[in-house]
Design a protein around this motif. Structure first.
Motif, PDB file in Angstrom:
ATOM      1  N   GLN A 147       0.686  -1.127   0.003  1.00 62.18           N
ATOM      2  CA  GLN A 147       0.063  -0.103   0.114  1.00 62.18           C
ATOM      3  C   GLN A 147       0.798   1.331  -0.065  1.00 62.18           C
ATOM      4  O   GLN A 147       0.400   2.347  -0.729  1.00 62.18           O
ATOM      5  CB  GLN A 147      -0.785   0.052   1.178  1.00 62.18           C
ATOM      6  N   GLN A 148       2.032   1.119   0.723  1.00 61.91           N
ATOM      7  CA  GLN A 148       2.790   2.451   0.979  1.00 61.91           C
ATOM      8  C   GLN A 148       3.317   2.539  -0.492  1.00 61.91           C
ATOM      9  O   GLN A 148       3.757   3.793  -0.897  1.00 61.91           O
ATOM     10  CB  GLN A 148       3.922   2.212   1.794  1.00 61.91           C
ATOM     11  N   ILE A 149       3.869   1.743  -1.247  1.00 58.13           N
ATOM     12  CA  ILE A 149       4.519   1.931  -2.526  1.00 58.13           C
ATOM     13  C   ILE A 149       3.487   2.399  -3.522  1.00 58.13           C
ATOM     14  O   ILE A 149       3.730   3.272  -4.361  1.00 58.13           O
ATOM     15  CB  ILE A 149       4.653   0.490  -3.112  1.00 58.13           C
ATOM     16  N   LEU A 150       2.251   2.066  -3.404  1.00 53.62           N
ATOM     17  CA  LEU A 150       1.180   2.480  -4.439  1.00 53.62           C
ATOM     18  C   LEU A 150       0.838   3.884  -4.146  1.00 53.62           C
ATOM     19  O   LEU A 150       0.257   4.839  -4.985  1.00 53.62           O
ATOM     20  CB  LEU A 150      -0.136   1.612  -4.191  1.00 53.62           C
ATOM     21  N   ILE A 151       0.820   4.366  -2.706  1.00 56.23           N
ATOM     22  CA  ILE A 151       0.572   5.572  -2.292  1.00 56.23           C
ATOM     23  C   ILE A 151       1.566   6.721  -2.954  1.00 56.23           C
ATOM     24  O   ILE A 151       1.069   7.632  -3.352  1.00 56.23           O
ATOM     25  CB  ILE A 151       0.349   5.650  -0.936  1.00 56.23           C
ATOM     26  N   LYS A 152       3.020   6.119  -2.864  1.00 56.44           N
ATOM     27  CA  LYS A 152       3.690   6.899  -3.286  1.00 56.44           C
ATOM     28  C   LYS A 152       3.661   7.285  -4.998  1.00 56.44           C
ATOM     29  O   LYS A 152       3.889   8.314  -5.564  1.00 56.44           O
ATOM     30  CB  LYS A 152       5.118   6.483  -3.124  1.00 56.44           C
ATOM     31  N   GLU A 153       3.247   6.026  -5.814  1.00 57.91           N
ATOM     32  CA  GLU A 153       2.958   6.184  -7.023  1.00 57.91           C
ATOM     33  C   GLU A 153       1.881   7.323  -7.306  1.00 57.91           C
ATOM     34  O   GLU A 153       1.986   8.082  -8.178  1.00 57.91           O
ATOM     35  CB  GLU A 153       2.488   4.772  -7.686  1.00 57.91           C
ATOM     36  N   ASP A 154       0.924   7.149  -6.531  1.00 57.95           N
ATOM     37  CA  ASP A 154      -0.190   7.920  -6.563  1.00 57.95           C
ATOM     38  C   ASP A 154       0.056   9.349  -6.619  1.00 57.95           C
ATOM     39  O   ASP A 154      -0.330  10.323  -7.408  1.00 57.95           O
ATOM     40  CB  ASP A 154      -1.359   7.687  -5.742  1.00 57.95           C
ATOM     41  N   LEU A 155       0.849   9.681  -5.500  1.00 57.58           N
ATOM     42  CA  LEU A 155       1.113  11.143  -5.356  1.00 57.58           C
ATOM     43  C   LEU A 155       1.974  11.756  -6.294  1.00 57.58           C
ATOM     44  O   LEU A 155       1.849  13.005  -6.880  1.00 57.58           O
ATOM     45  CB  LEU A 155       1.965  11.147  -3.666  1.00 57.58           C
ATOM     46  N   GLY A 351      -9.597   7.953  -0.697  1.00 51.20           N
ATOM     47  CA  GLY A 351     -10.322   8.097   0.167  1.00 51.20           C
ATOM     48  C   GLY A 351      -9.628   9.040   1.463  1.00 51.20           C
ATOM     49  O   GLY A 351      -8.534   9.424   1.234  1.00 51.20           O
ATOM     50  N   ALA A 352     -10.486   9.136   2.239  1.00 52.16           N
ATOM     51  CA  ALA A 352      -9.885  10.244   3.297  1.00 52.16           C
ATOM     52  C   ALA A 352      -9.560   9.178   4.534  1.00 52.16           C
ATOM     53  O   ALA A 352     -10.515   8.573   5.235  1.00 52.16           O
ATOM     54  CB  ALA A 352     -11.102  11.149   3.956  1.00 52.16           C
ATOM     55  N   VAL A 386     -12.282  -4.691  -1.685  1.00 53.51           N
ATOM     56  CA  VAL A 386     -11.165  -5.223  -0.788  1.00 53.51           C
ATOM     57  C   VAL A 386      -9.911  -4.639  -1.572  1.00 53.51           C
ATOM     58  O   VAL A 386      -9.710  -4.454  -2.744  1.00 53.51           O
ATOM     59  CB  VAL A 386     -11.193  -6.547  -0.640  1.00 53.51           C
ATOM     60  N   GLY A 387      -9.027  -4.028  -0.738  1.00 53.70           N
ATOM     61  CA  GLY A 387      -7.654  -3.600  -1.351  1.00 53.70           C
ATOM     62  C   GLY A 387      -7.336  -2.206  -1.218  1.00 53.70           C
ATOM     63  O   GLY A 387      -7.509  -1.539  -0.097  1.00 53.70           O
ATOM     64  N   SER A 388      -7.419  -1.563  -2.593  1.00 51.57           N
ATOM     65  CA  SER A 388      -6.846  -0.144  -2.571  1.00 51.57           C
ATOM     66  C   SER A 388      -7.493   0.958  -1.536  1.00 51.57           C
ATOM     67  O   SER A 388      -8.853   0.981  -1.257  1.00 51.57           O
ATOM     68  CB  SER A 388      -7.240   0.360  -4.056  1.00 51.57           C
ATOM     69  N   GLY A 389      -6.595   1.895  -1.107  1.00 55.02           N
ATOM     70  CA  GLY A 389      -7.107   2.928  -0.379  1.00 55.02           C
ATOM     71  C   GLY A 389      -7.789   2.535   0.861  1.00 55.02           C
ATOM     72  O   GLY A 389      -7.568   1.578   1.683  1.00 55.02           O
ATOM     73  N   SER A 390      -8.553   3.524   1.439  1.00 59.86           N
ATOM     74  CA  SER A 390      -9.162   3.574   2.816  1.00 59.86           C
ATOM     75  C   SER A 390     -10.737   3.792   2.652  1.00 59.86           C
ATOM     76  O   SER A 390     -11.340   4.121   3.395  1.00 59.86           O
ATOM     77  CB  SER A 390      -8.517   4.759   3.906  1.00 59.86           C
ATOM     78  N   TYR A 391     -11.184   3.513   1.461  1.00 59.91           N
ATOM     79  CA  TYR A 391     -12.629   3.685   1.111  1.00 59.91           C
ATOM     80  C   TYR A 391     -13.174   2.207   0.942  1.00 59.91           C
ATOM     81  O   TYR A 391     -14.143   1.793   0.223  1.00 59.91           O
ATOM     82  CB  TYR A 391     -13.182   4.508   0.152  1.00 59.91           C
TER      83      TYR A 391
END
Length: 540
Positions: A147-155, A351-352, A386-391
């Motif tokens: 998840q941390q890797i994916l978040i960095k890509e998104d940013l 998501g928030a 299930v999976g991605s993000g916080s939503y």
């Protein structure tokens, strides 16, 4: 004895708010339960039970799995978790959309090893091949790092090109088939020729593999084409996108097996600036290729929102504006096409954190279901199962979050027939009470019963008056509350909802109450009231 009895049954009435032990918002229990008083109601409902306003698809509430789960293919095995399959099966019938930003950065790369080509869709064997617990535990631990890797890509908006094999396709087919979902697979639209025309060669390889396995699948092409330029430096206008969809429809027809399969698109972001132009251009050239027109909607930016936004009726009302813009375009250029929310949740950007995965997110979610059905949307696909993000509906431990339980109750209690209901009120707080009316789900209740969906965004209780058509009927009440608005747990009629074990859901029966002229909604509550003895003409 009337509906106020419910407050004593659950031993809780919202009187105000306080700060919880972990700094969150908490509901203040008031032991002085409200007595029946002769006062004017805060809101008067005037339902029309004579005719159906409109009907939505039986799979109206549907779910998604983001393609980011397959960015590292081993995580797709989580779909073989016993818990995930138990929770997912309870949400059928439903579409399952596999797609998202990363679908346009993924290619199918088959291993081409010898395979058993028998049709696995109807065999019980694949449904019994569940993930060993020790493998599941390791995958859940590894997913936190992924998840941390994916978040960095998104940013950074720098998405790594990846590939997937038959493993992803097989697992998606097995999961959807065993859970009673209709699978929609999103194809990569950023594979393009030097003339900026869609290069379909990789899709043809995938479609041929799925045909050889006789997998029942539907298709999409591209995710939010309006953002292609930001994500990949490629601009595709609506006119060309429509031609690309016509080409995909031709491929489906040539395959024979997918001649009558569904094709949905263009999955544009909600109307803003040139995004409506992309939809208009697409409809002019490609509308005949698709079975439904899809678009995406989120209320707020997940990185710049607040708890108050999730409870703001003006924020909720923005769905009406955006939906009407899309509906007007479709009605003008392709009036017979259904319109779907092909991807949606509370906040974009994953998501928030601490909001989209908590009880307060239910106000956005339940209102979107009620309002969306009323406005004319036929299907609403929740990002994500299930999976991605916080939503997500299931958390990192694959346990159900409040929006899962809300979705499950909606599935069980609400039928596809939308009924008209008007509201009268002199109370300034009435705009913070939302109500919608449907025929009840006939799998759970007899024909003629109706289900009132309601939510109270006020911190204090709210009183609703119902006409004699409803007040003469006994009812089942389902009241969802939480001790804290940003809690990951939820109570149904005062009882904490949680699985009994990985394969057993809790009892979700409502509280049976006698006829009454009034309903009392606790503060910050999400509610379903099933009127049992109405014999509504529209529902017969």
């Amino acid at each position: 004895m009337n509906f106020l009895l419910l407050l004593s049954l659950i031993s809780l009435r919202t009187h105000g708010t306080r700060t919880g032990p972990d700094g969150g918002w908490a509901l203040e229990p008031d032991q002085n339960l409200v007595q029946d008083q002769v006062t004017d109601p805060d809101l008067v409902l005037e339902p029309d039970l004579s005719a159906v306003l409109r009907r939505v698809d039986p799979r109206f509430l549907s779910v998604t799995i983001d393609a980011s789960l397959a960015a590292e293919e081993s995580f797709m095995a989580l779909l073989s978790s016993s818990k995930v399959r138990t929770l997912s099966s309870a949400l059928s019938p439903s579409f399952l959309r596999f797609g998202g930003t990363r679908q346009d950065f993924m290619k199918f790369k088959p291993h081409r090893r010898k395979r058993n080509l028998k049709n696995t869709k109807n065999t019980g064997e694949s449904c019994q091949q569940l993930l060993p617990w020790w493998v599941e535990d390791q995958l859940k631990k590894n997913w936190t790092l992924q998840q941390q890797i994916l978040i960095k890509e998104d940013l950074k908006r720098k998405f790594k090109k990846t590939s997937f094999t038959e493993v992803t396709v097989d697992l998606l087919n097995s999961f959807s088939s065993c859970c009673g979902f209709d699978l929609i697979f999103g194809l990569n639209a950023l594979l393009r020729t030097s003339e900026n025309v869609w290069n379909s060669s990789n899709a043809e390889t995938l479609i041929e593999y799925c045909r050889s396995r006789r997998y029942q699948m539907n298709w999409e092409l591209g995710n939010e084409p309006n953002s292609f330029e930001k994500k990949a430096g490629i601009r595709v206008d609506g006119h060309q996108l429509g031609l690309d969809f016509l080409h995909l429809r031709e491929l489906m027809s040539r395959s024979g097996f997918y001649r009558d399969a569904g094709l949905f698109g263009p999955d544009v972001g909600q109307p803003r600036d040139h995004r409506t132009d992309i939809l208009e251009g697409f409809l002019q050239t490609g509308a005949e290729a698709v079975d439904a027109v899809t678009w995406h909607h989120y209320y707020v930016n997940g990185r710049a929102t607040s708890l108050e936004d999730f409870l703001d009726p003006e924020v909720l009302d923005t769905l009406t504006l955006k939906t009407n813009e899309v509906m007007e375009k479709v009605k003008l250029l392709s009036p017979t096409k259904p319109v779907w929310l092909g991807e949606t949740s509370s906040a974009y950007g994953g998501g928030a954190v601490g909001l989209s995965d908590t009880f307060v997110a239910g106000f956005m979610w339940l209102d979107k279901l009620g309002l969306g059905a009323t406005l004319g949307l036929d299907v609403v696909m929740r990002q994500v199962l299930v999976g991605s993000g916080s939503y997500h509906l299931l958390d990192e431990n694959l346990d159900p979050l409040p929006d899962y339980w809300l979705s499950l109750l909606y599935k069980r209690l609400v039928g596809p027939e939308v009924l008209k209901v008007r509201k009268r009120s002199s109370s300034a707080q009435s705009k913070r009470v939302r109500t919608y009316l449907h025929c009840s789900n006939e799998k759970s209740y007899s024909r003629g019963s109706v289900t009132l969906i309601s939510m109270n965004l006020n911190q204090n209780s709210f009183r609703i008056s119902v006409p004699s058509l409803l007040s003469s009927s006994s009812l089942d009440a389902f009241i969802l509350q939480s001790d804290q608005l940003n809690s990951r747990s939820v109570k149904l009629n005062g009882r904490l909802l949680q699985m009994l074990d990985d394969e057993t859901l809790p009892d979700l029966r409502g509280t049976r109450l006698p006829p009454s002229d009034h309903l009392q909604l606790p503060g910050f509550s999400l509610n379903f009231f099933v009127f049992l003895d109405v014999q509504a003409a529209a529902c017969l």
